[in-house]
Design an enzyme around this catalytic site. Structure first.
Site, PDB file in Angstrom:
ATOM      1  CB  THR A  20      -0.844   0.031   1.274  1.00 15.51           C
ATOM      2  OG1 THR A  20      -1.623  -1.399   1.344  1.00 15.51           O
ATOM      3  CG2 THR A  20      -2.030   1.253   1.192  1.00 15.51           C
ATOM      4  CE1 TYR A 108       3.139  -8.693   1.996  1.00 11.72           C
ATOM      5  CE2 TYR A 108       4.437  -6.527   1.982  1.00 11.72           C
ATOM      6  CZ  TYR A 108       3.002  -7.467   1.595  1.00 11.72           C
ATOM      7  OH  TYR A 108       2.145  -6.818   1.045  1.00 11.72           O
ATOM      8  CE  LYS A 133       0.575  -7.702   4.698  1.00 11.76           C
ATOM      9  NZ  LYS A 133       0.613  -6.276   3.863  1.00 11.76           N
ATOM     10  CB  THR A 135      -0.446 -10.790   1.510  1.00 17.86           C
ATOM     11  OG1 THR A 135      -0.137 -10.089   2.535  1.00 17.86           O
ATOM     12  CG2 THR A 135      -1.515 -10.241   0.434  1.00 17.86           C
ATOM     13  N   GLY A 158      -2.525 -10.859   5.458  1.00 15.00           N
ATOM     14  CA  GLY A 158      -2.691  -9.496   4.743  1.00 15.00           C
ATOM     15  C   GLY A 158      -3.590  -9.339   3.761  1.00 15.00           C
ATOM     16  CG  ASP A 160      -7.229  -5.418   3.900  1.00 15.35           C
ATOM     17  OD1 ASP A 160      -6.181  -5.965   4.151  1.00 15.35           O
ATOM     18  OD2 ASP A 160      -7.309  -4.265   3.381  1.00 15.35           O
ATOM     19  CB  SER A 177      -4.903  -1.937   1.251  1.00 17.50           C
ATOM     20  OG  SER A 177      -3.745  -2.656   0.686  1.00 17.50           O
TER      21      SER A 177
END
Length: 248
Positions: A20, A108, A133, A135, A158, A160, A177
Site C-alpha cells: 500500500t 512478507y 506477513k 498475503t 494480509g 483484508d 490496505s
C-alpha cells in the site's frame, strides 16, 4: 496527519512502505524520508515496522541499516522478484539479517506461488526471523506456517477480504490496505472472533468486503488514494506501474 489519524483510531502498530505504501516503487531516498517522517510522528507511541524489500540486495541492506538507526521495531521484505531459487532467497534474507542482527526480521509472503511453508521452514534457520506477513487466500497454508513455531513467533494476515478467517485460523493480527480507511471495522472483527462472536465478525467482514469490491472494480491502488483524499489525507497520484483514476 495520516499516521496520527491511525494512532488516534487505536491501531497497534504500523507497517511502513509495504504494498500500500508503494515502497517497492520508490527511490531509496524517498523510502528513507517516509520512514523518518513516520518515526518522528509516532514518537514511541506504537511500534513501526518498515518494509526494506528491493531487487538489489544492497538497497535492502541499506534500508535495513537506516531502519535500525531510526529506531524501527523491525524490518520486513517481500520475496524479491527474479530470485529464481530458494538458495538465492535464503542468501538475500541472510544478508538483511546480518546487517541488522538486533532487529526482528519478518518475511512478507505476497501471493506466494510455490510452497510457502517449505520456504519458511528454511528461512526460520536465520536467528532473527521471527515470523512474517502472509498475503494470500490459502488459510490452510497460512495455518501450516503458524504451526511451524506456534506461540514462538508472529504471523500476520494480509488479505483484508479474509481477515475474519485468518483470525479464526490463529493469525497474530492483520496488516492491510483498507485498514488505513476503516481500521475500526477490522479491530472489531478480531475482537469478535476473540470472544467467540463469529456472527458479528462475519457480518462486519461482509460489509467491509462491499467497500473493497468497489475499490477492486475501479483499480484498487488509485482508488485507495482517492478515498484517503476524501477523508482529508491527500496522498497524490500512485507511483508507476499504477495509474491515477480517470475523471470518469
Amino acid at each position: 496527519e495520516l499516521v496520527q489519524y491511525l494512532i488516534d483510531k487505536g491501531v497497534d502498530g504500523l507497517f511502513v512502505g509495504g504494498t500500500t505504501g508503494e515502497g517497492i516503487y520508490m527511490p531509496v531516498s524517498q523510502r528513507k524520508q517516509v520512514l523518518e517522517t513516520v518515526i518522528a510522528q509516532v514518537n514511541g507511541q506504537i511500534p513501526a515496522i518498515t518494509h526494506v524489500g528491493a531487487v538489489a540486495s544492497g538497497d535492502a541492506v541499506d534500508l535495513a541499516r537506516h531502519a535500525a538507526e531510526q529506531g524501527a521495531a523491525g524490518v520486513s521484505s517481500i520475496l524479491p522478484p527474479l530470485y529464481a531459487n530458494w538458495t538465492a532467497l535464503y542468501k538475500y534474507f541472510e544478508m538483511i539479517a546480518e546487517s541488522v542482527p538486533d532487529l526482528p526480521l519478518l518475511v512478507y509472503l505476497l501471493m506466494p506461488n510455490y510452497d510457502a511453508t517449505a520456504l519458511m521452514r528454511e528461512l526460520i534457520k536465520i536467528p532473527s526471523v521471527v515470523g512474517g506477513k502472509y498475503t494470500g487466500p490459502n488459510m490452510y497454508e497460512m495455518r501450516q506456517i503458524i504451526d511451524l513455531r506456534r506461540e514462538e513467533w508472529s504471523i500476520w494476515s494480509g488479505m483484508d477480504e479474509q481477515c475474519v478467517y485468518a483470525a479464526m485460523m490463529g493469525a497474530t493480527g492483520a496488516i492491510g490496505s483498507t485498514l488505513n480507511i476503516m481500521p475500526g471495522v477490522f479491530r472489531k472483527i478480531r475482537e469478535s472472533v476473540a470472544t467467540g462472536d463469529y456472527t458479528t465478525a462475519q457480518d462486519l467482514q461482509v460489509r467491509a468486503n462491499r467497500v473493497i469490491a468497489v475499490m477492486i472494480a475501479n483499480n484498487f491502488q488509485p482508488s485507495l488514494k482517492e478515498v484517503l483524499t476524501t477523508l482529508g489525507f491527500p496522498c497524490g497520484d500512485p507511483y508507476l506501474p499504477f495509474l491515477p483514476l480517470t475523471d470518469e
